[in-house]
Each structure stands twice: as C-alpha cells, then as structure tokens.
Motif scaffolding. Structure first.
Motif, PDB file in Angstrom:
ATOM      1  N   HIS A  19     -31.577  29.275  20.887  1.00 59.67           N
ATOM      2  CA  HIS A  19     -32.096  28.429  19.810  1.00 59.67           C
ATOM      3  C   HIS A  19     -32.585  27.119  20.431  1.00 59.67           C
ATOM      4  O   HIS A  19     -31.806  26.218  20.700  1.00 59.67           O
ATOM      5  N   PHE A  20     -33.903  27.043  20.651  1.00 62.90           N
ATOM      6  CA  PHE A  20     -34.474  25.872  21.311  1.00 62.90           C
ATOM      7  C   PHE A  20     -35.875  25.605  20.772  1.00 62.90           C
ATOM      8  O   PHE A  20     -36.473  26.422  20.085  1.00 62.90           O
ATOM      9  N   ARG A  21     -36.387  24.430  21.117  1.00 64.76           N
ATOM     10  CA  ARG A  21     -37.725  24.019  20.692  1.00 64.76           C
ATOM     11  C   ARG A  21     -38.404  23.335  21.881  1.00 64.76           C
ATOM     12  O   ARG A  21     -37.779  22.566  22.604  1.00 64.76           O
ATOM     13  N   VAL A  22     -39.706  23.606  22.049  1.00 68.84           N
ATOM     14  CA  VAL A  22     -40.504  22.981  23.099  1.00 68.84           C
ATOM     15  C   VAL A  22     -41.596  22.159  22.431  1.00 68.84           C
ATOM     16  O   VAL A  22     -42.355  22.689  21.629  1.00 68.84           O
ATOM     17  N   GLU A  23     -41.646  20.875  22.750  1.00 67.21           N
ATOM     18  CA  GLU A  23     -42.668  19.998  22.175  1.00 67.21           C
ATOM     19  C   GLU A  23     -43.519  19.391  23.283  1.00 67.21           C
ATOM     20  O   GLU A  23     -42.986  18.820  24.227  1.00 67.21           O
ATOM     21  N   PHE A  24     -44.827  19.529  23.155  1.00 66.32           N
ATOM     22  CA  PHE A  24     -45.769  18.828  23.999  1.00 66.32           C
ATOM     23  C   PHE A  24     -46.165  17.573  23.223  1.00 66.32           C
ATOM     24  O   PHE A  24     -46.751  17.675  22.147  1.00 66.32           O
ATOM     25  N   ASN A  31     -47.401  25.851  15.594  1.00 72.59           N
ATOM     26  CA  ASN A  31     -47.081  27.084  16.314  1.00 72.59           C
ATOM     27  C   ASN A  31     -46.733  26.833  17.776  1.00 72.59           C
ATOM     28  O   ASN A  31     -46.130  27.677  18.424  1.00 72.59           O
ATOM     29  N   ASP A  32     -47.134  25.688  18.305  1.00 69.29           N
ATOM     30  CA  ASP A  32     -46.976  25.427  19.730  1.00 69.29           C
ATOM     31  C   ASP A  32     -45.580  24.966  20.135  1.00 69.29           C
ATOM     32  O   ASP A  32     -45.382  24.554  21.269  1.00 69.29           O
ATOM     33  N   VAL A  33     -44.599  25.008  19.242  1.00 69.45           N
ATOM     34  CA  VAL A  33     -43.223  24.643  19.604  1.00 69.45           C
ATOM     35  C   VAL A  33     -42.343  25.877  19.777  1.00 69.45           C
ATOM     36  O   VAL A  33     -41.190  25.762  20.177  1.00 69.45           O
ATOM     37  N   ARG A  34     -42.887  27.052  19.478  1.00 72.66           N
ATOM     38  CA  ARG A  34     -42.094  28.289  19.521  1.00 72.66           C
ATOM     39  C   ARG A  34     -42.386  29.063  20.808  1.00 72.66           C
ATOM     40  O   ARG A  34     -43.510  29.507  21.019  1.00 72.66           O
ATOM     41  N   PHE A  35     -41.367  29.225  21.608  1.00 75.04           N
ATOM     42  CA  PHE A  35     -41.508  29.975  22.848  1.00 75.04           C
ATOM     43  C   PHE A  35     -40.390  30.996  22.947  1.00 75.04           C
ATOM     44  O   PHE A  35     -39.297  30.806  22.425  1.00 75.04           O
ATOM     45  N   GLN A  36     -40.675  32.077  23.651  1.00 74.41           N
ATOM     46  CA  GLN A  36     -39.706  33.151  23.863  1.00 74.41           C
ATOM     47  C   GLN A  36     -38.691  32.755  24.925  1.00 74.41           C
ATOM     48  O   GLN A  36     -37.516  33.054  24.820  1.00 74.41           O
ATOM     49  N   SER A  37     -39.172  32.072  25.969  1.00 76.23           N
ATOM     50  CA  SER A  37     -38.260  31.657  27.033  1.00 76.23           C
ATOM     51  C   SER A  37     -38.812  30.446  27.766  1.00 76.23           C
ATOM     52  O   SER A  37     -40.016  30.209  27.796  1.00 76.23           O
ATOM     53  N   ILE A 103     -37.853  19.432  25.612  1.00 75.10           N
ATOM     54  CA  ILE A 103     -37.280  20.768  25.455  1.00 75.10           C
ATOM     55  C   ILE A 103     -35.871  20.562  24.925  1.00 75.10           C
ATOM     56  O   ILE A 103     -35.024  19.988  25.614  1.00 75.10           O
ATOM     57  N   SER A 104     -35.649  20.984  23.678  1.00 79.61           N
ATOM     58  CA  SER A 104     -34.391  20.691  23.009  1.00 79.61           C
ATOM     59  C   SER A 104     -33.591  21.958  22.753  1.00 79.61           C
ATOM     60  O   SER A 104     -34.124  22.934  22.226  1.00 79.61           O
ATOM     61  N   LEU A 105     -32.328  21.923  23.121  1.00 77.20           N
ATOM     62  CA  LEU A 105     -31.378  22.975  22.778  1.00 77.20           C
ATOM     63  C   LEU A 105     -30.813  22.611  21.416  1.00 77.20           C
ATOM     64  O   LEU A 105     -30.301  21.512  21.225  1.00 77.20           O
ATOM     65  N   LEU A 106     -30.922  23.535  20.443  1.00 78.15           N
ATOM     66  CA  LEU A 106     -30.587  23.230  19.059  1.00 78.15           C
ATOM     67  C   LEU A 106     -29.269  23.870  18.633  1.00 78.15           C
ATOM     68  O   LEU A 106     -28.865  24.895  19.179  1.00 78.15           O
ATOM     69  N   ASN A 107     -28.638  23.253  17.626  1.00 72.92           N
ATOM     70  CA  ASN A 107     -27.455  23.854  17.033  1.00 72.92           C
ATOM     71  C   ASN A 107     -27.858  24.634  15.785  1.00 72.92           C
ATOM     72  O   ASN A 107     -29.045  24.776  15.485  1.00 72.92           O
ATOM     73  N   LEU A 114     -28.904  18.919  23.229  1.00 67.79           N
ATOM     74  CA  LEU A 114     -29.393  18.346  24.483  1.00 67.79           C
ATOM     75  C   LEU A 114     -30.911  18.382  24.458  1.00 67.79           C
ATOM     76  O   LEU A 114     -31.499  19.326  23.936  1.00 67.79           O
ATOM     77  N   THR A 115     -31.523  17.368  25.058  1.00 71.69           N
ATOM     78  CA  THR A 115     -32.977  17.339  25.180  1.00 71.69           C
ATOM     79  C   THR A 115     -33.339  17.013  26.613  1.00 71.69           C
ATOM     80  O   THR A 115     -32.853  16.027  27.174  1.00 71.69           O
TER      81      THR A 115
END
Length: 155
Positions: A19-24, A31-37, A103-107, A114-115
């Motif tokens: 469960h994470f999010r990637v932000e540029f 749609n650009d915050v969703r990544f598989q890995s 890059i954030s690890l989400l709860n 963590l970011t």
C-alpha cells in the motif's frame, strides 16, 4: 487495571509493503500516482581502500560518498499520462526537467507512515513488457529514474 497494549504497524508489526503512493511533484495526473512496484530505494557508502606501506596483512577501509541506486517503477501501461509526456520530452528532445518525488508507504487509512523524498529525479529509460499473443496478461511499462539523493520522513 492494566492498560491494554495496541498492536499497530508502527509498534509490534512491520507495515505492509503493498500500500503505497508515488507522486511526481508538479508533473502527472491522478492516474500517475498508482504503480505496481517501486524498486531501488536503497543507499550505501562507497569504501576507499588505503594501502599502508609495510603492512601486507590488510588494507585500511574508510567511508566514502553516499551512493543511491536508480529507481525502477512498474505499472500497467497508461494511454494518457503526463509522466510519459515528461519522459518522452527528455528522451526524444533531450529537454531534461528534473523534478522532486514523494514515495509514501501508507497505512489502512491511506495516510503516510514513511515518505521517501526523492530530489532532482529525471528519466533514464522507458520500456514496456513483451507483446505476446500466447499470454493473457496486461502490458506493463517500466520507468527507470535517476536522482541525486533521498531523505526519509516519518508520517
């Protein structure tokens, strides 16, 4: 009465890694915050070996510079992506516009535990998975991102 201990991701159990999010920052759409890995979030120290005259038993090892690996981001191929426009502009036109990333690890409440704040990121490579008529799979795009360094923030 004894206080009941609470088992949370920050306490006794490590957080889940799916469960994470990637932000540029300043690039991308929803749609650009969703990544598989996300791979390559690591750092290490280079080591300098110093040979001492007359000492043949060992070399002195001294800490050197910090070294950060390239990021590898994977996701299903998107047909409308501002990130891909940013990458194409760099790879085709050689117009590099470094951006910062989070890059954030989400709860379970979708808030950051963590970011990793990634600084001055720019695209190095873009590729898609093989097209194969004998497989029933989605097309995955892979982005390789170079950056200067990252910092880790809690919460």
């Amino acid at each position: 009465m004894a206080k009941e201990s609470v088992h949370t991701a920050g306490g006794y159990y490590p957080p889940v890694g799916f469960h994470f999010r990637v932000e540029f920052i300043n690039v991308g759409n929803d749609n650009d915050v969703r990544f598989q890995s996300v791979g390559g979030l690591n750092m290490e120290l280079e080591v300098e070996n110093i040979k001492e005259g007359g000492q043949n038993l060992f070399e002195h090892k001294l800490p050197g510079r910090s070294k950060f690996s390239d990021l590898t981001l994977k996701r299903g191929l998107l047909l409308d992506s501002d990130i891909i426009k940013w990458i194409k502009n760099a790879l085709y036109n050689k117009e590099f516009e470094p951006v910062d990333m989070n890059i954030s690890l989400l709860n379970s409440d979708h808030t950051a535990l963590l970011t990793w704040k990634v600084f001055r990121a720019w695209p190095r490579k873009w590729s898609i998975s093989d097209l194969n008529a004998t497989e029933n799979s989605i097309t995955v795009e892979t982005l390789e991102i170079v950056y200067n360094y990252f910092e880790i923030e809690k919460g």
